[in-house]
Scaffold this motif. Structure first.
Motif, mmCIF file in Angstrom:
data_model
loop_
_atom_site.group_PDB
_atom_site.id
_atom_site.type_symbol
_atom_site.label_atom_id
_atom_site.label_comp_id
_atom_site.label_asym_id
_atom_site.label_seq_id
_atom_site.Cartn_x
_atom_site.Cartn_y
_atom_site.Cartn_z
ATOM 1 N N SER A 31 0.833 -1.196 0.000
ATOM 2 C CA SER A 31 0.000 0.000 0.000
ATOM 3 C C SER A 31 0.871 1.249 0.000
ATOM 4 C CB SER A 31 -0.916 0.004 1.230
ATOM 5 O OG SER A 31 -1.667 1.187 1.309
ATOM 6 N N ARG A 32 0.231 2.411 -0.159
ATOM 7 C CA ARG A 32 0.940 3.688 -0.109
ATOM 8 C C ARG A 32 1.408 4.045 1.295
ATOM 9 N NH1 ARG A 32 -3.388 4.704 -3.705
ATOM 10 N NH2 ARG A 32 -2.764 5.582 -5.719
ATOM 11 N N GLU A 33 0.755 3.474 2.296
ATOM 12 C CA GLU A 33 0.963 3.937 3.673
ATOM 13 C C GLU A 33 1.632 2.888 4.555
ATOM 14 O OE1 GLU A 33 -2.824 4.097 5.972
ATOM 15 O OE2 GLU A 33 -3.720 3.409 4.091
ATOM 16 N N GLU A 34 2.069 3.338 5.710
ATOM 17 C CA GLU A 34 2.605 2.415 6.704
ATOM 18 C C GLU A 34 1.488 1.533 7.250
ATOM 19 O OE1 GLU A 34 4.857 4.149 9.822
ATOM 20 O OE2 GLU A 34 6.198 5.260 8.484
ATOM 21 N N TRP A 75 5.173 2.996 -4.281
ATOM 22 C CA TRP A 75 4.421 3.038 -3.032
ATOM 23 C C TRP A 75 5.307 2.580 -1.872
ATOM 24 C CZ3 TRP A 75 -1.057 0.566 -4.164
ATOM 25 C CH2 TRP A 75 -1.774 1.424 -5.004
ATOM 26 N N PHE A 76 4.984 3.037 -0.703
ATOM 27 C CA PHE A 76 5.759 2.712 0.497
ATOM 28 C C PHE A 76 5.940 1.199 0.651
ATOM 29 C CE2 PHE A 76 5.793 1.809 5.137
ATOM 30 C CZ PHE A 76 6.985 2.439 5.466
#
Length: 337
Positions: A31-34, A75-76
């Motif tokens: 995903s894009r986030e942590e 992405w992260f």
């Protein structure tokens, strides 16, 4: 006499445990986030004991040798920093990890057909792919991940460049001390040449089972028998357990016909077909001693925003298939204690 009985009890417990000691995994989508605890809780709720973490490299076309990976443009969760964070959070929650670096070719072209036009381009691809894999093999060792996957669905690459793969396996072994597999496509695994060098025979289990619009338990079960026989024979021949590096079904009509389809078709949603196909797979494989378990395809972080009653995609989230998985994984966890 008491000592003899005690020894028999230990043997029975050992055999029972090995029968149920399975990889009960989910394929945890980048995903894009942590990742936060709220993203891990649904994994725990479904009773999974493993997650596949999948950092990505990108290639422009089937004959392009340039593999782009671990860049700020990704992405992260697709690069090393994100993969490490995901693994740390999963480990904090007692979930084991398979690190499974993968290639994405522009427009979703099939990686198994990737072929270079010249020796020079093959060499460029090999150099870049080796760097990609060893980056994540070292990360897998540093994070004490349990399994490392050296590639996914790369049939032509393997057939054309067998020496490269033999060398790569040895280089991975030099930096990573855990267990190693390769994720072969369902129509590829029987001819993959290096299973004896790995710890698991990895199979992406999208086998065609039946052509019925609304498949039944009986037709799905019958469809598995020839495939199951061949996998059992290969596991015995290679003295390696089968691991379903991916398994799953679309929640749509004809789900057993071409389970590998990832197109955007508007086939009617069929939640029962997905649930039934998942149950049959568990019934056929999870009690076999030559079978190591597998990873459901696929599991998204934002559990409350995916899947559901109107979704005909692969994820089992918020569908009857999720309950099937939870029931099976919970049973295995209880039995292995």
């Amino acid at each position: 006499m008491k000592k003899l009985i005690f020894l028999w009890v230990l043997v029975f417990i050992s055999c029972s445990s090995s029968k149920f000691d399975k990889v009960n995994g989910v394929s945890f989508v980048s995903s894009r986030e942590e990742v936060a605890q709220r993203h891990i809780d649904p994994v725990l709720d479904v009773q999974a004991n493993y997650a596949a973490i999948m950092p990505f490299g990108f290639i422009r076309d089937l004959d392009s040798p340039e593999l782009v990976f671990n860049t700020d443009r990704q992405w992260f969760g697709e690069r090393r920093e994100g993969a490490e964070q995901y693994i740390e959070k999963l480990h904090q929650n007692g979930v084991s990890v398979m690190v499974k670096p993968q290639i994405w070719i522009f427009d979703g072209q099939f990686t198994g057909n990737m072929k270079m036009p010249s020796e020079e381009d093959w060499k460029k691809l090999e150099g870049s792919y080796e760097e990609f894999i060893l980056l994540y093999a070292k990360m897998a060792e540093e994070t004490q991940s349990d399994i490392f996957c050296i590639g996914t669905e790369l049939k032509t690459f393997i057939n054309e460049r067998p020496e490269f793969w033999n060398d790569l396996i040895q280089k991975v072994r030099a930096v990573y001390m855990g267990k190693i597999t390769y994720a072969a496509n369902w129509d590829e695994y029987a001819k993959t040449p290096f299973w004896s060098e790995l710890d698991y025979i990895g199979v992406n289990a999208y086998f065609p089972l039946c052509e019925k619009q609304q498949p039944t338990i009986e037709t799905l079960t019958q469809g598995w028998q020839p495939w199951k026989t061949k996998m059992r024979e290969l596991a015995k021949q290679e003295e390696r357990p089968i691991l379903f590096t991916e398994f799953g079904y679309r929640s749509m009509d004809f789900t057993g016909k071409k389970p590998w389809l990832v197109d955007r078709n508007q086939m009617d949603v069929n939640l029962k077909a997905q649930a039934d196909a998942t149950q049959v797979l568990f019934d056929e494989f999870w009690s076999e001693d030559w079978f190591a378990g597998g990873f459901v395809w696929k599991w998204f972080m934002q559990h409350d925003k995916v899947g559901g009653q109107d979704d005909n995609r692969f994820t089992p989230q918020n569908k009857p298939a999720e309950s099937v998985i939870r029931r099976q994984y919970a049973q295995v966890r209880r039995s292995s204690r």
